[in-house]
Design an enzyme around this catalytic site. Structure first.
Site, PDB file in Angstrom:
ATOM      1  CG  MET A  28      -1.922  -1.168   1.159  1.00  0.00           C
ATOM      2  SD  MET A  28      -3.440  -0.828   2.054  1.00  0.00           S
ATOM      3  CE  MET A  28      -2.816  -0.504   3.684  1.00  0.00           C
ATOM      4  CG  HIS A  44       6.828  -1.833   2.214  1.00  0.00           C
ATOM      5  ND1 HIS A  44       6.775  -0.710   2.997  1.00  0.00           N
ATOM      6  CD2 HIS A  44       5.583  -2.375   2.236  1.00  0.00           C
ATOM      7  CE1 HIS A  44       5.546  -0.560   3.467  1.00  0.00           C
ATOM      8  NE2 HIS A  44       4.803  -1.565   3.034  1.00  0.00           N
ATOM      9  N   GLY A  84       4.846 -10.169   3.926  1.00  0.00           N
ATOM     10  CA  GLY A  84       5.596 -10.115   5.177  1.00  0.00           C
ATOM     11  C   GLY A  84       4.898 -10.869   6.300  1.00  0.00           C
ATOM     12  CE  LYS A 129       3.696  -4.571  11.643  1.00  0.00           C
ATOM     13  NZ  LYS A 129       2.798  -3.858  10.777  1.00  0.00           N
ATOM     14  CD  GLN A 146      -1.805  -8.786   3.887  1.00  0.00           C
ATOM     15  OE1 GLN A 146      -2.661  -7.925   3.882  1.00  0.00           O
ATOM     16  NE2 GLN A 146      -0.531  -8.504   3.704  1.00  0.00           N
ATOM     17  CE  LYS A 193      13.071  -0.192   9.610  1.00  0.00           C
ATOM     18  NZ  LYS A 193      13.456   1.189   9.387  1.00  0.00           N
ATOM     19  CB  SER A 196       2.911   2.670   6.219  1.00  0.00           C
ATOM     20  OG  SER A 196       3.544   1.803   5.311  1.00  0.00           O
ATOM     21  NE  ARG A 197      -3.105   1.612   9.530  1.00  0.00           N
ATOM     22  CZ  ARG A 197      -3.412   0.591   8.718  1.00  0.00           C
ATOM     23  NH1 ARG A 197      -2.678  -0.508   8.730  1.00  0.00           N
ATOM     24  NH2 ARG A 197      -4.449   0.664   7.899  1.00  0.00           N
TER      25      ARG A 197
END
Ligand code: AMP
Length: 280
Positions: A30, A37, A147, A149, A153, A184, A186-187
C-alpha cells in the site's frame, strides 16, 4: 524501471517478459515504503528475472471508521525505493482502475478470517483477498511476496492461492524492525514521540512470551497472560487482542505443541499496531 497506472500497461509488459522467457515476482504493497517492504522487493529481485511492485491503498480493505483518508502516501519516494531495490515495474492504479462502476465480485474466505484482526476489522480480509486476487490475475506472477508482519494476511493469502489454484508460490518474509525493536510499519508515522516510546511495549511483551515458551512453557494461557500483563503496564496502550493460535488453522490453542502464532494488536493512542512471533 517503468511506472504503470493501467491494467493494460501491466499486462502488455508482462506479456513481453513472458515472450522472452523471463520469470516474474510480485510484491503487493500500500506504499509509503520502508525497509520492511524493501526486504520483500530485494528478496523478490534475487529470485525472479523481473519484479512488479504494486502500490495501491486499497479502499475495499478499510472499514468506514478506519484511516483510508489519512493513510500516508509518497509516490515519488516509493518509486525511488522500488528503483533502488531493483524492481522492474511499479503498478500504481487509481481506485477506479481496480474497481470500475458496477464492480460486484468479491473473494471471501470462510476460515482463517474470523479471528485476530478479522474480529475487529470484519470486512478487511474480503478486501485483501479481492485485491490480491485481482493483482494475481493482472500480473500472473510465478511468486508473490508477503511479510510475516501481517501474519494472518500471509496465512489467508496462502490459503486463497491454494483454494483457487493460482499456481503462484507464496513466499513469507521475516519481520523487519526499527533499531529498538518496533516492527516497521507505514502507520508508525502516526505516533508522536511519547507514543513512539510507548509502542515499544508490543515487542517487549512478545519477547517475554517467546522467552517463556523457549524455557519450556506449554500452557498457552499462561504465556498469553504474561503478554497481556506486560502490555497493561503501559498507560498509553489499549489491547485489541492478544492470541496464541495454531499457525495452521489460526484457531486458539490451549497447549503449545504445534507451530503457534502469538499475535497482538494494540492501540497506542489512536494508532492500532500489530506484531507477532511464530514458534515452530
Ligand atoms: P502494506 O504496505 O502495509 O500493506 O505491506 C505490504 C507488504 O509488506 C505486506 O506483505 C506486509 O506484511 C509487508 N510488510 C510490512 N511491514 C513489514 C515489516 N516490518 N517487515 C516485513 N514485511 C513487512
Amino acid at each position: 524501471m517503468e511506472v504503470a497506472v493501467t491494467v493494460k500497461e501491466v499486462r502488455d509488459q508482462v506479456k513481453e517478459w513472458r515472450r522472452q522467457g523471463l520469470s516474474v515476482g510480485l510484491v503487493p504493497t500500500m506504499g509509503y515504503l520502508h525497509e520492511g517492504h524493501k526486504s520483500l522487493i530485494t528478496r523478490a529481485v534475487s529470485e525472479n528475472d523481473r519484479v512488479v511492485v504494486s502500490v495501491f491503498v486499497n479502499p475495499m480493505q478499510f472499514g468506514p471508521s478506519e484511516d483510508l483518508e489519512s493513510y500516508p502516501r509518497d509516490m515519488d519516494r516509493d518509486v525511488a525505493v522500488c528503483k533502488d531495490a531493483g524492481a522492474a515495474l511499479v503498478f500504481s492504479p487509481e481506485a477506479c482502475e481496480m474497481y470500475h462502476d458496477g464492480f460486484s465480485s468479491y473473494v471471501d474466505m470462510d476460515t482463517l478470517t474470523g479471528g485476530l484482526c478479522g474480529k475487529s476489522r470484519p470486512i478487511h480480509f474480503r478486501g485483501v483477498c479481492t485485491v490480491v486476487a485481482k493483482l494475481f490475475n493482472i500480473v500472473v506472477p510465478d511468486k508473490a511476496y508477503f511479510g510475516q508482519k501481517d501474519a494472518q494476511q500471509l496465512a489467508v493469502i496462502r490459503h486463497m492461492a491454494d483454494d483457487l489454484s493460482y499456481g503462484i508460490e507464496i513466499i513469507g518474509c521475516p519481520i523487519v524492525r526499527e533499531y529498538d525493536g518496533l516492527a516497521k510499519s507505514s502507520r508508525n508515522t502516526y505516533l508522536n514521540d511519547t507514543e513512539r516510546k510507548a509502542a515499544l511495549i508490543l515487542n517487549k511483551s512478545l519477547l517475554e512470551g517467546k522467552k517463556l515458551i523457549e524455557a519450556g512453557e506449554k500452557d498457552a494461557d499462561k504465556v498469553r497472560n504474561v503478554i497481556i500483563d506486560i502490555i497493561n503496564t503501559e498507560p498509553l496502550a489499549k489491547i485489541d487482542y492478544v492470541e496464541l493460535v495454531s499457525w495452521d488453522t489460526l484457531e486458539p490453542v490451549k497447549k503449545i505443541s504445534e507451530p503457534v502464532l502469538a499475535a497482538i494488536a494494540v492501540f497506542i493512542g489512536k494508532t492500532r499496531l500489530i506484531d507477532n512471533f511464530i514458534v515452530s
